[in-house]
Design a protein around this motif. Structure first.
Motif, PDB file in Angstrom:
ATOM      1  N   LEU A 354      -3.301 -14.825  -3.225  1.00 44.54           N
ATOM      2  CA  LEU A 354      -2.349 -14.725  -4.319  1.00 44.54           C
ATOM      3  C   LEU A 354      -1.377 -13.575  -4.119  1.00 44.54           C
ATOM      4  N   GLY A 355      -1.808 -12.582  -3.320  1.00 48.11           N
ATOM      5  CA  GLY A 355      -0.997 -11.383  -3.170  1.00 48.11           C
ATOM      6  C   GLY A 355      -0.060 -11.382  -1.982  1.00 48.11           C
ATOM      7  N   LYS A 356       0.109 -12.541  -1.346  1.00 48.63           N
ATOM      8  CA  LYS A 356       1.019 -12.603  -0.211  1.00 48.63           C
ATOM      9  C   LYS A 356       2.433 -12.262  -0.663  1.00 48.63           C
ATOM     10  N   GLY A 357       3.040 -11.322   0.017  1.00 53.37           N
ATOM     11  CA  GLY A 357       4.368 -10.868  -0.375  1.00 53.37           C
ATOM     12  C   GLY A 357       4.343  -9.736  -1.379  1.00 53.37           C
ATOM     13  N   LYS A 358       3.156  -9.406  -1.892  1.00 58.24           N
ATOM     14  CA  LYS A 358       3.025  -8.311  -2.856  1.00 58.24           C
ATOM     15  C   LYS A 358       3.085  -6.974  -2.138  1.00 58.24           C
ATOM     16  N   LEU A 359       3.632  -5.963  -2.809  1.00 59.11           N
ATOM     17  CA  LEU A 359       3.690  -4.609  -2.259  1.00 59.11           C
ATOM     18  C   LEU A 359       2.528  -3.793  -2.798  1.00 59.11           C
ATOM     19  N   TYR A 360       1.874  -3.033  -1.937  1.00 60.38           N
ATOM     20  CA  TYR A 360       0.681  -2.285  -2.330  1.00 60.38           C
ATOM     21  C   TYR A 360       0.883  -0.774  -2.315  1.00 60.38           C
ATOM     22  N   ALA A 361       1.702  -0.253  -1.424  1.00 58.50           N
ATOM     23  CA  ALA A 361       1.918   1.191  -1.333  1.00 58.50           C
ATOM     24  C   ALA A 361       2.872   1.639  -2.441  1.00 58.50           C
ATOM     25  N   TRP A 362       2.569   2.768  -3.051  1.00 61.25           N
ATOM     26  CA  TRP A 362       3.379   3.221  -4.190  1.00 61.25           C
ATOM     27  C   TRP A 362       4.861   3.396  -3.859  1.00 61.25           C
ATOM     28  N   PRO A 363       5.240   3.993  -2.740  1.00 62.24           N
ATOM     29  CA  PRO A 363       6.680   4.108  -2.449  1.00 62.24           C
ATOM     30  C   PRO A 363       7.371   2.750  -2.375  1.00 62.24           C
ATOM     31  N   ASN A 364       6.669   1.752  -1.841  1.00 60.41           N
ATOM     32  CA  ASN A 364       7.243   0.411  -1.766  1.00 60.41           C
ATOM     33  C   ASN A 364       7.359  -0.223  -3.149  1.00 60.41           C
ATOM     34  N   ILE A 365       6.369   0.054  -3.995  1.00 57.85           N
ATOM     35  CA  ILE A 365       6.416  -0.445  -5.374  1.00 57.85           C
ATOM     36  C   ILE A 365       7.590   0.184  -6.110  1.00 57.85           C
ATOM     37  N   TRP A 366       7.771   1.493  -5.911  1.00 62.20           N
ATOM     38  CA  TRP A 366       8.899   2.166  -6.573  1.00 62.20           C
ATOM     39  C   TRP A 366      10.228   1.561  -6.128  1.00 62.20           C
ATOM     40  N   ALA A 367      10.350   1.308  -4.848  1.00 70.87           N
ATOM     41  CA  ALA A 367      11.625   0.825  -4.295  1.00 70.87           C
ATOM     42  C   ALA A 367      11.772  -0.686  -4.383  1.00 70.87           C
ATOM     43  N   GLN A 368      10.641  -1.397  -4.669  1.00 66.75           N
ATOM     44  CA  GLN A 368      10.632  -2.860  -4.628  1.00 66.75           C
ATOM     45  C   GLN A 368      11.130  -3.371  -3.269  1.00 66.75           C
ATOM     46  N   ALA A 369      10.758  -2.641  -2.245  1.00 68.98           N
ATOM     47  CA  ALA A 369      11.108  -2.986  -0.867  1.00 68.98           C
ATOM     48  C   ALA A 369      10.127  -2.270   0.053  1.00 68.98           C
ATOM     49  N   GLU A 370       9.947  -2.785   1.273  1.00 70.91           N
ATOM     50  CA  GLU A 370       8.989  -2.177   2.190  1.00 70.91           C
ATOM     51  C   GLU A 370       9.634  -1.027   2.954  1.00 70.91           C
ATOM     52  N   ILE A 371       9.539   0.158   2.371  1.00 71.71           N
ATOM     53  CA  ILE A 371      10.014   1.376   3.029  1.00 71.71           C
ATOM     54  C   ILE A 371       9.039   1.784   4.131  1.00 71.71           C
ATOM     55  N   VAL A 372       7.748   1.736   3.802  1.00 66.84           N
ATOM     56  CA  VAL A 372       6.707   2.074   4.782  1.00 66.84           C
ATOM     57  C   VAL A 372       5.968   0.796   5.151  1.00 66.84           C
ATOM     58  N   PRO A 373       5.575   0.631   6.416  1.00 66.76           N
ATOM     59  CA  PRO A 373       4.902  -0.608   6.834  1.00 66.76           C
ATOM     60  C   PRO A 373       3.553  -0.772   6.142  1.00 66.76           C
ATOM     61  N   GLU A 374       3.291  -1.974   5.658  1.00 66.08           N
ATOM     62  CA  GLU A 374       1.990  -2.319   5.100  1.00 66.08           C
ATOM     63  C   GLU A 374       1.366  -3.370   6.020  1.00 66.08           C
ATOM     64  N   LEU A 375       0.244  -3.013   6.642  1.00 68.23           N
ATOM     65  CA  LEU A 375      -0.425  -3.918   7.570  1.00 68.23           C
ATOM     66  C   LEU A 375      -1.680  -4.464   6.907  1.00 68.23           C
ATOM     67  N   ILE A 376      -1.700  -5.777   6.674  1.00 67.01           N
ATOM     68  CA  ILE A 376      -2.800  -6.431   5.969  1.00 67.01           C
ATOM     69  C   ILE A 376      -3.405  -7.504   6.862  1.00 67.01           C
ATOM     70  N   GLY A 377      -4.732  -7.521   6.933  1.00 67.95           N
ATOM     71  CA  GLY A 377      -5.398  -8.558   7.709  1.00 67.95           C
ATOM     72  C   GLY A 377      -6.477  -7.974   8.606  1.00 67.95           C
ATOM     73  N   LYS A 378      -6.894  -8.745   9.584  1.00 71.16           N
ATOM     74  CA  LYS A 378      -7.889  -8.273  10.549  1.00 71.16           C
ATOM     75  C   LYS A 378      -7.176  -7.404  11.581  1.00 71.16           C
ATOM     76  N   LEU A 379      -7.004  -6.156  11.226  1.00 69.63           N
ATOM     77  CA  LEU A 379      -6.165  -5.256  12.018  1.00 69.63           C
ATOM     78  C   LEU A 379      -6.807  -4.920  13.360  1.00 69.63           C
ATOM     79  N   GLU A 380      -6.003  -4.991  14.399  1.00 70.22           N
ATOM     80  CA  GLU A 380      -6.440  -4.601  15.740  1.00 70.22           C
ATOM     81  C   GLU A 380      -5.980  -3.168  15.999  1.00 70.22           C
ATOM     82  N   PRO A 381      -6.888  -2.237  16.243  1.00 71.71           N
ATOM     83  CA  PRO A 381      -6.514  -0.840  16.443  1.00 71.71           C
ATOM     84  C   PRO A 381      -5.431  -0.641  17.497  1.00 71.71           C
TER      85      PRO A 381
END
Length: 435
Positions: A354-381
């Motif tokens: 349900l949250g696809k496309g949703k912003l999670y980091a506070w700076p991104n929420i404030w800006a309503q845009a992805e200022i800082v990268p948000e990496l979601i999923g099975k992250l590979e180091p």
């Protein structure tokens, strides 16, 4: 006239970013004479609490008394604290976290004036004396006859950018020189913020350690530090780097590390990488010196944003049943005995869908845009490390991210504006009694 200021709060994020700056501002406005102004903090239950919130609040020199969350319900129902505190005749109940309804009940029982810091919405405005609103939109739906109760004060979290710790200037110190070589600290410093609760640490610690090792192989001059959350101790943090104690460790290669309790403790990985554990809080001076931070979601993204520190936000989903820190009914279901993991997996999968496309980091929420990268999923180091190395190799990208963070963090001064509102309510109460 002696007055009591009763601060209502709940979680670790609220204590660090709301309560701390406000009680400092209150003392600046009202003085430090405890016989005239007494500041008490009463904590209510919070799904994100760690159990050390009372200890944190007690560490603030501006605060006189603290009651832990486990005693909140009897206090709400009866008005009596566990330690049977006395109360001055005059006072203000100040809401800085929890349920706004608590302010109504306690304010009426003590016959105190009431002030609520309203971050996103304002409730119970018929019975509250003043609202300190983060933005004008907070009172968009409030009837006009109550408009005089609202004052826009700004974002309390923006105070972080102007509140440096007393730890001193980080640049030029030898705090991170754990190798004992006497070499001066290098300028490139990467901060690792894996979280403060077990639900995040189980994945966050091994993920961050694995990423750090991947970066270190390419950029051996880079240094790493974990600012240990005030609700944690280094031994607890280190358990999540121990394969015998963290079952999630096997999900990430080369993610184990041993704790070394030297003057300044550090974790050492199998290939010899030393990652400093910084225990002084708040760690604003340290974070301000970081070229880049790798962080989980939460209040830490707001603090980093307010400090204009570039970051990459990590939301790993390698083990969906590990995340059980949701609010309300989902959190209760996820933590049920025996079947909790099943619910946690289902809830997290549903939220991610349900949250696809949703912003999670506070700076991104404030800006309503992805200022800082948000990496979601099975992250590979290794993939995250490549992204981090790209930023570190291109300072202009980091500078651009920092500039955008500054542009959205808002103006500081909210804490002092809230303190002024509290002072006004004290004066109103005094004047009404004199008439």
């Amino acid at each position: 006239m002696a007055v009591d200021i009763l601060v209502l709060s709940n979680g670790p994020g609220e204590l660090a970013t709301w309560v701390r700056p406000v009680v400092q501002a209150l003392r600046q406005h009202l003085g430090c004479d405890r016989t005239i102004v007494r500041i008490s903090v009463v904590l209510s239950p919070c799904p994100h609490a760690t159990g050390k919130e009372a200890q944190i609040a007690s560490s603030y020199p501006e605060v006189d008394r603290v009651q832990a969350a486990e005693h909140f319900l009897p206090f709400l129902l009866s008005g009596k604290t566990a330690a049977n505190w006395d109360w001055h005749e005059k006072g203000v109940v100040l809401f800085l976290g929890g349920d706004q309804f608590f302010t109504v009940v306690i304010g009426k029982r003590l016959k105190y004036r009431t002030v609520i810091y309203a971050e996103w919405d304002a409730r119970w405005y018929r019975w509250i004396d003043k609202f300190a609103a983060m933005k004008p939109k907070v009172f968009d739906k409030v009837p006009e006859k109550y408009a005089n109760k609202f004052t826009v004060v700004g974002d309390l979290i923006a105070e972080v950018g102007n509140r440096k710790s007393d730890a001193g200037d980080w640049a030029g110190t030898d705090k991170l020189d754990r190798a004992g070589t006497g070499a001066p600290p290098l300028r490139e410093l990467v901060g690792l913020l894996p979280g403060s609760k077990a639900a995040k640490l189980a994945l966050g610690v091994p993920l961050c350690l694995s990423i750090a090792q991947s970066i270190h192989r390419i950029r051996p001059e880079t240094r790493f530090v974990i600012p240990v959350a005030p609700t944690l101790d280094v031994q607890t943090l280190a358990r999540f780097a121990d394969p015998a104690q963290n079952p999630c460790l096997h999900l990430f290669a080369n993610a184990s590390a041993e704790l070394h309790l030297t003057e300044t403790p550090f974790l050492q990985t199998a290939n010899g990488l030393q990652i400093e554990l910084w225990t002084e809080t708040p760690a604003y001076d340290l974070l301000s010196e970081c070229s880049l931070c790798l962080t989980t979601v939460g209040a830490n993204t707001a603090e980093l944003g307010s400090l204009a520190v570039p970051m990459i936000v990590l939301i790993p989903t390698q083990q969906l049943d590990a995340m059980k820190a949701w609010d309300g009914l989902p959190g209760l279901l996820a933590n049920l005995p025996l079947v909790g993991s099943v619910f946690a997996t289902a809830i997290n999968w549903l939220i991610l869908q349900l949250g696809k496309g949703k912003l999670y980091a506070w700076p991104n929420i404030w800006a309503q845009a992805e200022i800082v990268p948000e990496l979601i999923g099975k992250l590979e180091p290794e993939a995250v490390a490549i992204l981090a190395i790209d930023y570190l190799s291109h300072p202009e990208k980091l500078a651009q991210m920092g500039d955008r963070l500054r542009s959205v963090r808002g103006e500081s001064g909210a804490a002092h504006k809230i303190a002024e509102l509290v002072c006004e309510e004290i004066e109103v109460q005094s004047n009404s009694d004199n008439n």
